[in-house]
Scaffold this motif. Structure first.
Motif, mmCIF file in Angstrom:
data_model
loop_
_atom_site.group_PDB
_atom_site.id
_atom_site.type_symbol
_atom_site.label_atom_id
_atom_site.label_comp_id
_atom_site.label_asym_id
_atom_site.label_seq_id
_atom_site.Cartn_x
_atom_site.Cartn_y
_atom_site.Cartn_z
ATOM 1 N N GLY A 57 0.830 -1.206 0.000
ATOM 2 C CA GLY A 57 0.000 0.000 0.000
ATOM 3 C C GLY A 57 0.859 1.249 0.000
ATOM 4 O O GLY A 57 1.730 1.420 0.849
ATOM 5 N N HIS A 75 -3.700 0.684 3.003
ATOM 6 C CA HIS A 75 -3.988 -0.382 2.049
ATOM 7 C C HIS A 75 -2.909 -1.456 2.147
ATOM 8 O O HIS A 75 -2.463 -2.011 1.139
ATOM 9 C CB HIS A 75 -4.087 0.207 0.640
ATOM 10 N N GLY A 169 -6.277 -4.157 3.830
ATOM 11 C CA GLY A 169 -5.907 -2.953 4.565
ATOM 12 C C GLY A 169 -6.673 -2.832 5.867
ATOM 13 O O GLY A 169 -7.452 -3.715 6.238
#
Length: 660
Positions: A57, A75, A169
């Protein structure tokens, strides 16, 4: 009478569960005030940053809600919260409700995180315990998990449902508990500062800050530095830097003591030199080291050693000249260091300094090596750096000589009456009633001296216009006899903000010899200019006198209006018109008020000296920034600003110009 309790074996008690944090938040967060609340926010953000640094992420969103709740969404891989066979407990119980539990304890043996900001397994659990409520929404391994906590206790257990999307996430929303922290109103500035810093040291990660300014209306700010600290130093140094920006990297295995295990350390440094800005900024595992510790010591060691060696080798020192100090380097140095390690010794949980000996030694070695090569490969820039450091050194030493001479001059015990020319003291020794009138010239001195009450009113004359203290440097200021005499008479010393002159004369408001400092100048252009220069001097050298409401302006009347056996004093045009209206139909004379030196003592006493009839204007600090800006425009070196101001507002002052 209440029975006195005995102190015995039953008196010992251990805190359990949420009480370990809720009753003693300062132990974990460093404070039970706003600082501690801010640190709790950073603990949650840290976990998302650790994920992003591992490549999971590249976007983190932080939301500040109007009700003081906070949300951090990433994320990354999500948080494992399901059943843990090894621990025979659910992971959510461990990470949200158990101190010293987490997935970062085995990093030195190739664990889940190469370099982690959160190492102790305290942050998420401690923040949950310190919250009014916390909601966790986690997408992990094909499932969506939700949890709800109130005042440190789980409500409703773990909710688990299949999640068909590939996205993973965590989204954590919580509200710091006002019963734990004394203040939870964390300002937006804290968020923008900490988020920008994290963008700087986490190259390529986008941080989004959403601030709720009204119901469901958000202001959004994004931060992203593609090249991390290199972009940051380029931004700071600007186009007019003394040198180009250098970027150095090193990675090695170190140990803090011979009998302790080896661990990995990675060091990044962006360096430039400038005669306009200077900055030393350190981060470790992306946490800003406000108090430095090991990196600060390493930078001081390496830069002083290498620049001193260059100056000696190239014969830059004068004969018998002393060695440079770090202050001389620091005044032209822009350096941002970002280091990472798999084992870290922070001074405490708030992570504001590290003290690893192994990291410090690795930094010294890396910086010395790279500086040596840089100087060899860039002789022109090395010459500029050496010259600037020597300029800084010699300026510091000259300022120190001035400081010592002036300190003796200002602090030596003396009979002020005998040593300060034409100063007229008063009889009273009671500071609470003593007043000093600062007047312009000998003629005003004579008039004020006759009109004053000698019991508690003193007079100090100014001979001509004093130096403009905004445009002059300290050396020139303190060579002015008028200014040093004024400082002696005030008795409280000065507040000097430069490093080189930091202790010219220790300022002590309690040593002030007067309850009121009254500026008494003529009501004409010259008088106004002298008054402004005096205010500028006090603003720069003794600002606390203004802040403590010790400075006043004696308002002199503009007009004397005489009718029959009465005299009226008008202090402005409006008052003059009002008196003339009252006297309509009567014979009267009106004249512009004379200068102070031409006024008779009775009139001076009535209009300027007597507390019952005089008018004093108290000088208030007001908006310090606006005051500084206006002083800079009107009296400083801001020529462009002054030109623009005159062009815009000059016409407003045409009637006041003395052009006869």
């Amino acid at each position: 009478m209440a029975k006195k309790q005995t102190y015995g074996n039953d008196s010992i008690k251990s805190l359990k569960g949420a009480d370990r944090v809720r009753l003693r938040p300062a132990v974990i967060f460093g404070s039970d005030g706003l600082d501690g609340c801010e640190h709790a926010i950073f603990e949650i953000l840290s976990n998302s940053i650790d994920e992003a640094r591992q490549g999971y992420g590249k976007e983190i969103t932080v939301t500040r809600y109007a009700d003081h709740s906070v949300e951090v969404e990433d994320h990354g891989r999500g948080i494992p919260v399901d059943y843990n066979k090894r621990e025979e407990r659910y992971n959510w119980e461990l990470v949200f409700c158990e101190m010293y539990a987490g997935g970062k304890y085995n990093n030195n043996d190739g664990g889940n995180y190469d370099y982690a900001l959160g190492l102790n397994g305290l942050g998420l659990c401690a923040t949950q315990y310190a919250s009014e409520y916390m909601d966790a929404d986690i997408r992990y391994d094909g499932f969506r998990y939700t949890l709800h906590f109130e005042h440190g206790e789980n409500v409703g257990g773990l909710n688990k449902e299949p999640y068909g999307k590939k996205a993973t996430g965590s989204r954590i929303r919580w509200k710091p508990d006002i019963k734990v922290f004394t203040d939870i109103d964390v300002p937006a500035d804290y968020y923008t500062d900490i988020i920008k810093r994290q963008a700087i040291v986490n190259a390529g990660v986008k941080f989004i800050f959403k601030n709720e300014v009204s119901p469901r209306k958000f202001e959004t700010t994004e931060f992203c530095y593609e090249n991390g600290i290199l972009d940051h130093v380029r931004e700071l140094a600007g186009e007019d830097a003394l040198t180009s920006v250098q970027f150095w990297q090193s990675e090695k295995r170190v140990r803090d003591r011979e009998d302790l295990p080896l661990y990995n350390v990675k060091i990044n440094a962006a360096v430039a030199f400038s005669n306009r800005v200077h900055l030393t900024e350190y981060y470790h595992n992306s946490s800003w080291l406000e108090y430095g510790g090991a990196p600060d010591k390493a930078v001081q060691n390496a830069f002083v050693y290498q620049i001193d060696a260059y100056l000696k080798q190239n014969g830059k020192y004068n004969k018998s000249e002393s060695k440079i100090k770090f202050q001389d380097v620091e005044d032209c140095l822009v350096i941002v260091m970002s280091s990472f390690s798999t084992m870290t010794s922070y001074e405490n949980q708030t992570k504001k300094a590290i003290n690893n000996k192994g990291i410090q030694e690795a930094m010294v070695e890396m910086l010395r090596h790279n500086l040596e090569i840089y100087f060899i490969e860039n002789p022109i820039e090395a010459e500029k750096i050496g010259a600037q450091v020597l300029i800084n050194k010699r300026s510091r030493e000259d300022a120190e000589k001035t400081r010592l001479n002036l300190k003796g001059k200002l602090t030596a015990k003396m009979d002020i009456t005998g040593r300060v020319a034409k100063f007229v003291d008063c009889r009273s020794k009671d500071v609470s009633e003593r007043e000093i009138f600062i007047v312009e010239g000998d003629s005003a001195l004579g008039a004020v001296k006759q009109a004053r009450d000698p019991n508690y009113q003193a007079v100090m004359p100014i001979r001509g216009k004093i130096l403009n203290c905004l445009k002059a440097d300290y050396d020139k200021i303190f060579k002015s006899e008028i200014i040093t005499d004024l400082i002696k008479v005030l008795g409280c010393g000065v507040q000097v903000k430069s490093k080189a002159n930091k202790s010219i004369a220790s300022f002590d408001i309690n040593a002030l010899r007067w309850s009121k400092i009254i500026l008494c100048t003529d009501a004409d252009v010259d008088g106004f200019q002298i008054r402004t220069l005096l205010l500028t001097m006090l603003y720069r050298l003794t600002p606390q006198l203004i802040e403590e409401h010790k400075v006043f302006i004696a308002e002199s009347p503009l007009y004397e209006i005489t009718a029959k056996d009465k005299t009226y004093f008008a202090y402005n045009e409006r008052e003059k018109d009002e008196f003339l209206t009252q006297l309509e139909g009567q014979k009267f004379t009106i004249q512009r008020s004379k200068g102070l030196g031409e006024n008779d003592p009775d009139m001076m006493n009535l209009t300027t000296m007597n507390p019952k009839t005089r008018r004093l204007i108290q000088v208030k600090p007001g908006d310090a920034e606006m005051t500084a800006q206006m002083f800079d425009i009107l009296l400083g070196d801001n020529l462009t600003g002054r030109k623009d101001y005159i062009a815009t507002h000059g016409s407003e002052y045409l009637d006041d110009l003395d052009i006869s």
